[in-house]
Every structure is written in C-alpha cells, then in structure tokens.
Write a protein that holds these residues in place. Structure first.
Motif, PDB file in Angstrom:
ATOM      1  N   LEU A 131       0.870  -1.166   0.000  1.00  6.45           N
ATOM      2  CA  LEU A 131       0.000   0.000   0.000  1.00  6.45           C
ATOM      3  C   LEU A 131       0.909   1.218   0.000  1.00  6.45           C
ATOM      4  O   LEU A 131       1.821   1.306   0.813  1.00  6.45           O
ATOM      5  CB  LEU A 131      -0.888   0.039   1.242  1.00  6.45           C
ATOM      6  CG  LEU A 131      -1.874  -1.094   1.453  1.00  6.45           C
ATOM      7  CD1 LEU A 131      -2.740  -0.803   2.681  1.00  6.45           C
ATOM      8  CD2 LEU A 131      -2.746  -1.314   0.237  1.00  6.45           C
ATOM      9  N   ARG A 132       0.659   2.127  -0.920  1.00 11.12           N
ATOM     10  CA  ARG A 132       1.428   3.361  -0.937  1.00 11.12           C
ATOM     11  C   ARG A 132       0.465   4.541  -0.927  1.00 11.12           C
ATOM     12  O   ARG A 132      -0.654   4.450  -1.436  1.00 11.12           O
ATOM     13  CB  ARG A 132       2.363   3.422  -2.134  1.00 11.12           C
ATOM     14  CG  ARG A 132       1.644   3.457  -3.454  1.00 11.12           C
ATOM     15  CD  ARG A 132       2.497   4.111  -4.530  1.00 11.12           C
ATOM     16  NE  ARG A 132       1.805   4.123  -5.788  1.00 11.12           N
ATOM     17  CZ  ARG A 132       0.908   5.042  -6.155  1.00 11.12           C
ATOM     18  NH1 ARG A 132       0.576   6.022  -5.343  1.00 11.12           N
ATOM     19  NH2 ARG A 132       0.312   4.980  -7.339  1.00 11.12           N
ATOM     20  N   PRO A 133       0.880   5.659  -0.337  1.00 10.98           N
ATOM     21  CA  PRO A 133      -0.007   6.824  -0.292  1.00 10.98           C
ATOM     22  C   PRO A 133      -0.345   7.318  -1.699  1.00 10.98           C
ATOM     23  O   PRO A 133       0.472   7.225  -2.623  1.00 10.98           O
ATOM     24  CB  PRO A 133       0.809   7.868   0.462  1.00 10.98           C
ATOM     25  CG  PRO A 133       1.848   7.099   1.207  1.00 10.98           C
ATOM     26  CD  PRO A 133       2.135   5.883   0.360  1.00 10.98           C
ATOM     27  N   LEU A 134      -1.554   7.845  -1.834  1.00 11.81           N
ATOM     28  CA  LEU A 134      -1.955   8.454  -3.099  1.00 11.81           C
ATOM     29  C   LEU A 134      -1.104   9.691  -3.367  1.00 11.81           C
ATOM     30  O   LEU A 134      -0.721  10.408  -2.443  1.00 11.81           O
ATOM     31  CB  LEU A 134      -3.429   8.865  -3.047  1.00 11.81           C
ATOM     32  CG  LEU A 134      -4.451   7.751  -2.933  1.00 11.81           C
ATOM     33  CD1 LEU A 134      -5.859   8.331  -2.811  1.00 11.81           C
ATOM     34  CD2 LEU A 134      -4.369   6.795  -4.120  1.00 11.81           C
ATOM     35  N   VAL A 135      -0.851   9.929  -4.641  1.00  8.93           N
ATOM     36  CA  VAL A 135      -0.126  11.111  -5.098  1.00  8.93           C
ATOM     37  C   VAL A 135      -0.911  11.728  -6.249  1.00  8.93           C
ATOM     38  O   VAL A 135      -1.770  11.065  -6.848  1.00  8.93           O
ATOM     39  CB  VAL A 135       1.323  10.757  -5.534  1.00  8.93           C
ATOM     40  CG1 VAL A 135       2.149  10.275  -4.342  1.00  8.93           C
ATOM     41  CG2 VAL A 135       1.322   9.717  -6.641  1.00  8.93           C
TER      42      VAL A 135
END
Length: 151
Positions: free
Chosen positions: A3-7
């Motif tokens: 899971l990676r933060p939205l950009v």
C-alpha cells in the motif's frame, strides 16, 4: 502487495476505479462519463493539497486497488458528540482478478489507522451491494440516511 499513499499522478487511476465501481454497481454508462469528467475537476485540487488522501494497492508496480479518504466538517452528533468532523471513505475498488485476497480489508485497516492518527473516531461510507458484506464483517453498520434529488 504494498500500500502506498496516493499522489497527484494517481488522478487518472482514481477516476478509472470510481467509474468502474459505479458501472459494476449497475449505473448507466452515459451518466458515468459525465460524472467522471466532473469528478476529475473536483478531485484534482483536493488530491494535490491533501484534502483527499488514501492508498493505492500495488503488486509489482501495477495498481490492483485503491481507497480514498476525507475528513469532512460535520456538526456534533450523538455518534460523535464532541467532534465536528467525520471521516469519509470513498472509492474503495479492487481489480476483479485481485478480489478475495484481502486487499480491500487491508485498505480499510489503513483507513482506520489514518483516521485515528487524525483524531477522527467516527467515519461513514456509502456501500455498494458487493461491498456491504466486507464492511459489515469489519464492524460497519447501516444507518438511516436517505437522499432526494432536488432537480
């Protein structure tokens, strides 16, 4: 799977997930194109300044799902009597071939953590029929909300 933060560069993917989510829920495709165009205009500044946040689930660099979150202004309520904010979960979507592998569950757990980190202790979402069983297993309950189109 990570899971990676939205950009901000996730704009197209988020719009695609949202349109596909509503299409799978049975919404009219002609209405969806108009909704997506308006949503893109609405989302871009919010994604850029962090008012819309969340995660993209990725496997080998490929997006397989995502979740959007917002903190919304709301008057104190019996469910959150001392807070004037609510968490709002939206655009939960997992690619069909990746469903049933716990990705949505992980996205929802990340949402809980993000809200807790912001001091939010009450959150809402609007569930599709397909999503409702998952949310119920995670402790969400149905409310008495109603809606009316005014035009």
């Amino acid at each position: 799977m990570i899971l990676r933060p939205l950009v901000p560069t996730d704009l197209d993917r988020i719009c695609d997930h949202r349109e596909r989510m509503f299409h799978e829920a049975g919404r009219d495709q002609a209405q969806l194109a108009e909704m997506t165009a308006s949503f893109r205009i609405w989302l871009e500044p919010r994604l850029g300044d962090g008012r819309y946040f969340g995660w993209m689930a990725e496997q080998d660099g490929q997006s397989v799902g995502g979740i959007g979150l917002m903190v919304i202004d709301w008057p104190p309520h019996p469910s959150h009597p001392s807070d004037d904010r609510r968490g709002y979960v939206l655009n939960v979507y997992v690619e069909p071939e990746w469903r049933g592998q716990g990705i949505a569950k992980r996205l929802m757990a990340a949402a809980d953590q993000a809200f807790a980190a912001r001091g939010i202790d009450y959150a809402i979402l609007h569930a599709t029929a397909a999503g409702r069983p998952l949310y119920e297993k995670l402790g969400w309950s149905q409310t008495s909300e109603m809606a009316k189109r005014l035009t």
